[in-house]
Design a protein around this motif. Sequence first.
Motif: not given
Length: 385
Positions: A250-255
């Motif tokens: 996702f765009f917050d860097g979470s996978v």
Amino acid sequence: MKQLAILGSTGSIGRQALEVIDEHKDMFEVYALTANNNAELLIKQAIKYIPDTVVIANERKYPEVKEALEGLPVKVWAGADAIAQVVTASPIDIVLTAMVGYSGLRPTIEAIKAKKNIALANKETLVVAGELIMKLAKENSIRIIPVDSEHSAIFQCCHREYDNPVEKILLTASGGPFFNESIEGLQHVTKAQALRHPNWSMGAKITIDSATMMNKGFEMIEAKWLFGVSPERIEIIIHPQSIIHSMVQFFDGSVMAQMSVPDMKLPIVYALSYPVRFSSKMKRLNLFEIGEFTFYKPDTEKFKNLTFAFEAVKKGGNMPCILNAANEIAVSAFLNDRIGFLQMSDVIAKTMKIATFVPKPEYEDYVASDSETRKIALETCSKSA
């Protein structure tokens, strides 16, 4: 009680779907079963499940099926038109499309027009005509729930994310039986070797597609349409353990990743029961037994079909349809010992250069393109033999 139509009930996905139904007889009922050519198994399934209708695509097998089911309250139909018609029956709630290849396109379209939710196990439908299918799904307000383990994983990762933007899809691949094989070694691959997948038990066509990695190219195209993510934001990762079925960044860097043992019954039951998760008798994941996860970049020099898939979806129009038809002919030729393993990619490349390109195809254009491409690919196979 959900009423199901299972298209391709005698194939690998269809058989496993019936096993899922056996575990949840209070939740699912079989309304229709269809098969391409396996009349013997279709008859056995019809006797066990007593569906309203069965359809055998091979019309020459109709008398055999009709005679065997005489006296049972089961309608027996035959032919491609009958398959496209049966999915529109009003009692049907979900159509599981598990037919092989291009043959799944027309009945999927008819089911969507009849406002049936789709459990999609036929990735070629979106490869060939993704734009048309997604447009029809939106117009008819129906759900398409993916059955492919990778797309089911992505779907599950995105569920309840409330439209949070996806930065990247990390599409995992086992690497198939030839991940560590050299290009020189691939020149001598036999049919028997190509059909031995290290992790999954599948039908012959999809197993060969996995060995050439065309399957992963198709899945990239399917993901583009299902999740609205451009091919540039879909990364293919070799994960030999086949435990992480795919990931979403996702765009917050979470996978987020979805993991399970490699068993197709999990995505099948999820697609049929969605949004509820049913209990399952499947083996549970034991991370201590696995020990470690490994990840590698795919070798596009060795597996050229991946490159062809990205090229086809970038060009758009009917080019993915051309890619699919050429691949179906090439795989069939390999399975019938007419061409070698590496020649499949050669046939596809040559056919893509010759077949007529249509920038903005309608349904009739896909039909014509499929027919023309198959003729070109057959001629190319003959010259390559």
